[in-house]
Design a protein around this motif. Structure first.
Motif, PDB file in Angstrom:
ATOM      1  N   PHE A   3       0.718  -1.316  -0.084  1.00 53.28           N
ATOM      2  CA  PHE A   3       0.031   0.016  -0.076  1.00 53.28           C
ATOM      3  C   PHE A   3       0.903   1.475   0.047  1.00 53.28           C
ATOM      4  CE2 PHE A   3      -2.505   3.156   2.307  1.00 53.28           C
ATOM      5  CZ  PHE A   3      -3.407   3.463   1.573  1.00 53.28           C
ATOM      6  N   LYS A   4       1.930   1.365   0.742  1.00 56.02           N
ATOM      7  CA  LYS A   4       2.587   2.339   1.003  1.00 56.02           C
ATOM      8  C   LYS A   4       3.420   2.744  -0.342  1.00 56.02           C
ATOM      9  CE  LYS A   4       4.452   3.638   4.837  1.00 56.02           C
ATOM     10  NZ  LYS A   4       5.447   3.687   6.192  1.00 56.02           N
ATOM     11  N   ARG A  29      -0.885  -2.870 -12.517  1.00 58.98           N
ATOM     12  CA  ARG A  29       0.162  -4.020 -12.008  1.00 58.98           C
ATOM     13  C   ARG A  29      -0.295  -4.465 -10.699  1.00 58.98           C
ATOM     14  NH1 ARG A  29       5.656  -1.347 -12.912  1.00 58.98           N
ATOM     15  NH2 ARG A  29       6.416  -2.757 -11.638  1.00 58.98           N
ATOM     16  N   SER A  30      -1.172  -3.854 -10.028  1.00 56.68           N
ATOM     17  CA  SER A  30      -1.137  -4.288  -8.623  1.00 56.68           C
ATOM     18  C   SER A  30      -2.669  -3.702  -8.281  1.00 56.68           C
ATOM     19  CB  SER A  30      -0.295  -3.300  -7.791  1.00 56.68           C
ATOM     20  OG  SER A  30      -0.541  -3.482  -6.434  1.00 56.68           O
ATOM     21  N   LYS A  31      -3.374  -4.511  -7.469  1.00 62.01           N
ATOM     22  CA  LYS A  31      -4.492  -4.294  -6.780  1.00 62.01           C
ATOM     23  C   LYS A  31      -4.541  -2.919  -6.009  1.00 62.01           C
ATOM     24  CE  LYS A  31      -5.961  -9.104  -6.723  1.00 62.01           C
ATOM     25  NZ  LYS A  31      -6.373 -10.343  -5.715  1.00 62.01           N
ATOM     26  N   TYR A  32      -3.396  -2.788  -5.473  1.00 66.55           N
ATOM     27  CA  TYR A  32      -3.114  -1.346  -4.729  1.00 66.55           C
ATOM     28  C   TYR A  32      -3.459  -0.082  -5.541  1.00 66.55           C
ATOM     29  CZ  TYR A  32      -1.835  -3.829  -0.324  1.00 66.55           C
ATOM     30  OH  TYR A  32      -1.929  -4.232   0.728  1.00 66.55           O
ATOM     31  N   LEU A  59      -0.164   5.629   5.975  1.00 66.84           N
ATOM     32  CA  LEU A  59       0.306   4.939   7.203  1.00 66.84           C
ATOM     33  C   LEU A  59      -0.385   3.729   7.316  1.00 66.84           C
ATOM     34  CD1 LEU A  59      -1.050   8.232   9.070  1.00 66.84           C
ATOM     35  CD2 LEU A  59       1.301   7.643   8.413  1.00 66.84           C
ATOM     36  N   THR A  60       0.391   2.829   7.896  1.00 72.11           N
ATOM     37  CA  THR A  60       0.073   1.531   7.938  1.00 72.11           C
ATOM     38  C   THR A  60       0.665   1.073   9.259  1.00 72.11           C
ATOM     39  OG1 THR A  60       2.225   0.446   7.320  1.00 72.11           O
ATOM     40  CG2 THR A  60       0.537   0.877   5.464  1.00 72.11           C
ATOM     41  N   ASN A  61      -0.196  -0.227  10.064  1.00 75.34           N
ATOM     42  CA  ASN A  61       0.178  -0.406  11.394  1.00 75.34           C
ATOM     43  C   ASN A  61       1.394  -0.946  11.265  1.00 75.34           C
ATOM     44  OD1 ASN A  61      -2.342   0.349  12.195  1.00 75.34           O
ATOM     45  ND2 ASN A  61      -2.961  -1.887  12.679  1.00 75.34           N
ATOM     46  N   GLY A  95      -5.932  -0.904   9.346  1.00 77.12           N
ATOM     47  CA  GLY A  95      -4.563  -0.695   9.504  1.00 77.12           C
ATOM     48  C   GLY A  95      -3.981   0.535   8.384  1.00 77.12           C
ATOM     49  N   ASN A  96      -4.813   0.128   7.154  1.00 78.23           N
ATOM     50  CA  ASN A  96      -4.191   1.257   6.056  1.00 78.23           C
ATOM     51  C   ASN A  96      -5.123   2.750   6.395  1.00 78.23           C
ATOM     52  OD1 ASN A  96      -2.394  -0.606   4.935  1.00 78.23           O
ATOM     53  ND2 ASN A  96      -3.976  -1.363   3.400  1.00 78.23           N
TER      54      ASN A  96
END
Length: 236
Positions: A3-4, A29-32, A59-61, A95-96
């Motif tokens: 994600f980041k 290229r990515s689901k994100y 920001l992620t956990n 988390g995200n």
């Protein structure tokens, strides 16, 4: 690619480092990338036509664990199809998170909550008196008894009745500083080492919250001291 990393690539696109065609290719290229596109398209109608998104800070956990997004506070119930698809695809609830910067304000959202009910928070730059920044450092031994150094930066500010608090790792803090310097209205907001609260009640609640964290940790500190004393007594 997580994600980041995807969000930082989007920052490059916004800064005209990547061409439009390159950005479209990266989304595939990515689901994100698809997720970021969904967030952007869902958020765009919420903004005035002359208010463009200038940068993102993810920001992620994993790297930015915050007290309000861990344990029971990290739970969230997804009811809509988009929110359920997000939880099933990314195995994430709260988390995200995402800080979004425009020329007028900071927007903050928890991805699953935004997909669930389009919930986000708005912090106009002009309403922020100052931003509290503190570097926190701690040394510890890992499972192999190797000395490790941990550091992060606490970010705290109040905008009208809303209080924002997060912990940034070194790389995220550097990106935050770059973003702050690049946006004129944001760069005018002072940074300091004193927590700013707009009312006496908010200041009292902040002190109570800070004390509560200390008292919560006290039993663990005492327990650790007890085990160390027992260990040293056994060696003697």
């Amino acid at each position: 690619m997580g994600f980041k990393e995807v969000v930082f690539e989007e920052n490059k696109r916004l800064g005209n480092v990547l061409a439009q065609d390159d950005a479209k290719t990266l989304y595939q290229r990515s689901k994100y990338y698809i997720l970021m596109k969904e967030i952007s398209e869902k958020l765009r109608p919420e903004l005035p036509k002359d208010e463009e998104i200038l940068a993102y800070l993810p920001l992620t956990n994993t790297d930015n664990t915050a007290f309000m997004n861990t344990g029971i506070n990290g739970l969230s119930y997804a009811r809509t199809k988009k929110a359920r698809d997000y939880v099933n695809t990314f195995h994430d609830t709260r988390g995200n998170r995402l800080m979004i910067f425009t020329k007028r304000r900071i927007l903050f959202l928890v991805v699953v909550e935004f997909l669930e009910e389009k919930q986000y928070f708005s912090y106009p730059y002009e309403s922020i008196q100052s931003i509290y920044v503190e570097k926190y450092q701690r040394r510890y031994f890992d499972e192999k008894m190797h000395r490790q150094n941990f550091s992060c930066y606490f970010l705290d500010f109040q905008s009208e009745a809303n209080v924002f608090f997060e912990a940034l790792n070194k790389e995220d803090y550097q990106e935050y500083c770059r973003i702050k310097a690049s946006i004129p209205a944001f760069s005018q907001v002072k940074s300091g080492t004193k927590v700013q609260r707009n009312t006496r009640l908010d200041r009292v609640l902040h002190k109570i919250g800070s004390s509560a964290v200390w008292w919560i940790n006290l039993p663990f500190v005492l327990l650790l001291i007890y085990f160390i004393w027992r260990l040293l007594s056994g060696l003697g």
